[in-house]
Design a protein around this motif. Structure first.
Motif, PDB file in Angstrom:
ATOM      1  N   LEU A  18      61.362  28.437  40.055  1.00 40.22           N
ATOM      2  CA  LEU A  18      62.003  29.187  41.129  1.00 40.22           C
ATOM      3  C   LEU A  18      61.180  30.422  41.466  1.00 40.22           C
ATOM      4  N   ILE A  19      61.125  30.736  42.748  1.00 41.34           N
ATOM      5  CA  ILE A  19      60.477  31.971  43.174  1.00 41.34           C
ATOM      6  C   ILE A  19      61.545  33.061  43.246  1.00 41.34           C
ATOM      7  N   ALA A  20      61.129  34.284  43.477  1.00 39.80           N
ATOM      8  CA  ALA A  20      62.051  35.420  43.456  1.00 39.80           C
ATOM      9  C   ALA A  20      63.200  35.247  44.447  1.00 39.80           C
ATOM     10  N   LYS A  21      62.911  34.743  45.626  1.00 36.52           N
ATOM     11  CA  LYS A  21      63.945  34.541  46.651  1.00 36.52           C
ATOM     12  C   LYS A  21      64.996  33.538  46.172  1.00 36.52           C
ATOM     13  N   GLU A  22      64.540  32.473  45.518  1.00 32.88           N
ATOM     14  CA  GLU A  22      65.467  31.468  44.996  1.00 32.88           C
ATOM     15  C   GLU A  22      66.300  32.025  43.842  1.00 32.88           C
ATOM     16  N   LEU A  23      65.670  32.839  42.995  1.00 29.93           N
ATOM     17  CA  LEU A  23      66.418  33.483  41.919  1.00 29.93           C
ATOM     18  C   LEU A  23      67.496  34.409  42.491  1.00 29.93           C
ATOM     19  N   TYR A  24      67.151  35.128  43.538  1.00 29.11           N
ATOM     20  CA  TYR A  24      68.102  36.010  44.217  1.00 29.11           C
ATOM     21  C   TYR A  24      69.291  35.206  44.749  1.00 29.11           C
ATOM     22  N   GLU A  25      69.000  34.071  45.377  1.00 28.06           N
ATOM     23  CA  GLU A  25      70.064  33.229  45.914  1.00 28.06           C
ATOM     24  C   GLU A  25      70.950  32.667  44.811  1.00 28.06           C
ATOM     25  N   GLU A  26      70.349  32.310  43.672  1.00 29.07           N
ATOM     26  CA  GLU A  26      71.129  31.831  42.528  1.00 29.07           C
ATOM     27  C   GLU A  26      72.059  32.929  42.016  1.00 29.07           C
ATOM     28  N   LEU A  27      71.540  34.148  41.944  1.00 26.95           N
ATOM     29  CA  LEU A  27      72.375  35.269  41.492  1.00 26.95           C
ATOM     30  C   LEU A  27      73.497  35.547  42.485  1.00 26.95           C
ATOM     31  N   LEU A  28      73.220  35.406  43.778  1.00 32.83           N
ATOM     32  CA  LEU A  28      74.268  35.583  44.781  1.00 32.83           C
ATOM     33  C   LEU A  28      75.362  34.532  44.626  1.00 32.83           C
ATOM     34  N   GLU A  29      74.970  33.296  44.319  1.00 36.42           N
ATOM     35  CA  GLU A  29      75.963  32.249  44.079  1.00 36.42           C
ATOM     36  C   GLU A  29      76.834  32.604  42.878  1.00 36.42           C
ATOM     37  N   LEU A  30      76.215  33.139  41.822  1.00 35.71           N
ATOM     38  CA  LEU A  30      76.980  33.563  40.654  1.00 35.71           C
ATOM     39  C   LEU A  30      77.929  34.703  41.018  1.00 35.71           C
ATOM     40  N   ALA A  31      77.478  35.583  41.889  1.00 40.88           N
ATOM     41  CA  ALA A  31      78.319  36.694  42.326  1.00 40.88           C
ATOM     42  C   ALA A  31      79.507  36.192  43.146  1.00 40.88           C
ATOM     43  N   HIS A  32      79.267  35.218  44.006  1.00 43.90           N
ATOM     44  CA  HIS A  32      80.344  34.671  44.830  1.00 43.90           C
ATOM     45  C   HIS A  32      81.359  33.902  43.990  1.00 43.90           C
ATOM     46  N   SER A  33      80.897  33.322  42.876  1.00 44.12           N
ATOM     47  CA  SER A  33      81.818  32.587  42.001  1.00 44.12           C
ATOM     48  C   SER A  33      82.543  33.519  41.034  1.00 44.12           C
ATOM     49  N   GLY A  34      82.133  34.781  40.999  1.00 47.23           N
ATOM     50  CA  GLY A  34      82.816  35.757  40.147  1.00 47.23           C
ATOM     51  C   GLY A  34      82.214  35.954  38.774  1.00 47.23           C
ATOM     52  N   GLU A  35      81.096  35.313  38.496  1.00 43.30           N
ATOM     53  CA  GLU A  35      80.445  35.463  37.197  1.00 43.30           C
ATOM     54  C   GLU A  35      79.896  36.881  37.000  1.00 43.30           C
ATOM     55  N   ILE A  36      79.305  37.419  38.058  1.00 47.67           N
ATOM     56  CA  ILE A  36      78.765  38.780  38.017  1.00 47.67           C
ATOM     57  C   ILE A  36      79.238  39.523  39.266  1.00 47.67           C
ATOM     58  N   ASP A  37      79.128  40.825  39.232  1.00 46.74           N
ATOM     59  CA  ASP A  37      79.512  41.646  40.374  1.00 46.74           C
ATOM     60  C   ASP A  37      78.377  41.629  41.398  1.00 46.74           C
ATOM     61  N   GLU A  38      78.724  41.497  42.665  1.00 52.04           N
ATOM     62  CA  GLU A  38      77.699  41.412  43.714  1.00 52.04           C
ATOM     63  C   GLU A  38      76.860  42.690  43.797  1.00 52.04           C
ATOM     64  N   ASP A  39      77.429  43.821  43.402  1.00 48.87           N
ATOM     65  CA  ASP A  39      76.685  45.076  43.401  1.00 48.87           C
ATOM     66  C   ASP A  39      75.573  45.079  42.357  1.00 48.87           C
ATOM     67  N   HIS A  40      75.675  44.189  41.365  1.00 51.74           N
ATOM     68  CA  HIS A  40      74.690  44.148  40.284  1.00 51.74           C
ATOM     69  C   HIS A  40      73.532  43.212  40.579  1.00 51.74           C
ATOM     70  N   VAL A  41      73.562  42.520  41.704  1.00 52.89           N
ATOM     71  CA  VAL A  41      72.469  41.617  42.063  1.00 52.89           C
ATOM     72  C   VAL A  41      71.302  42.460  42.581  1.00 52.89           C
ATOM     73  N   PRO A  42      70.150  42.392  41.891  1.00 56.11           N
ATOM     74  CA  PRO A  42      68.995  43.197  42.331  1.00 56.11           C
ATOM     75  C   PRO A  42      68.358  42.625  43.591  1.00 56.11           C
ATOM     76  N   LYS A  43      67.547  43.435  44.236  1.00 55.22           N
ATOM     77  CA  LYS A  43      66.826  43.002  45.434  1.00 55.22           C
ATOM     78  C   LYS A  43      65.745  41.995  45.049  1.00 55.22           C
ATOM     79  N   VAL A  44      65.266  41.271  46.042  1.00 56.43           N
ATOM     80  CA  VAL A  44      64.221  40.268  45.810  1.00 56.43           C
ATOM     81  C   VAL A  44      62.967  40.928  45.252  1.00 56.43           C
TER      82      VAL A  44
END
Length: 79
Positions: free
Chosen positions: A45-71
């Protein structure tokens, strides 16, 4: 020098260390994604894909969306 220059309210502090840090739980997910890509190079995965994976985790409630770092932060973490 003007009077009162040494008073606490007039003191200017540097912002060293005031940067937003990546949360431990997010780092654990990044490590997991990174290690999985090392096991299967075709799943790398490249950084953009990792970011999208983290956003999916945030949307599912696993992590807080504020904690997702920038690409760019993820890219710097990878290097």
């Amino acid at each position: 020098m003007p009077k009162g220059w040494a008073l606490p309210e007039n003191t200017k502090f540097s912002k060293k260390g005031s940067r937003k840090k990546i949360k431990t739980k997010v780092i654990d997910y990044l490590k997991q994604f990174f290690l999985n890509s090392n096991l299967n190079p075709k799943d790398k995965l490249i950084a953009k894909e990792l970011y999208e994976e983290l956003l999916e985790l945030a949307h599912s409630g696993e992590i807080d969306e504020d904690h997702v770092p920038k690409v760019t932060t993820i890219q710097n973490w990878i290097e």
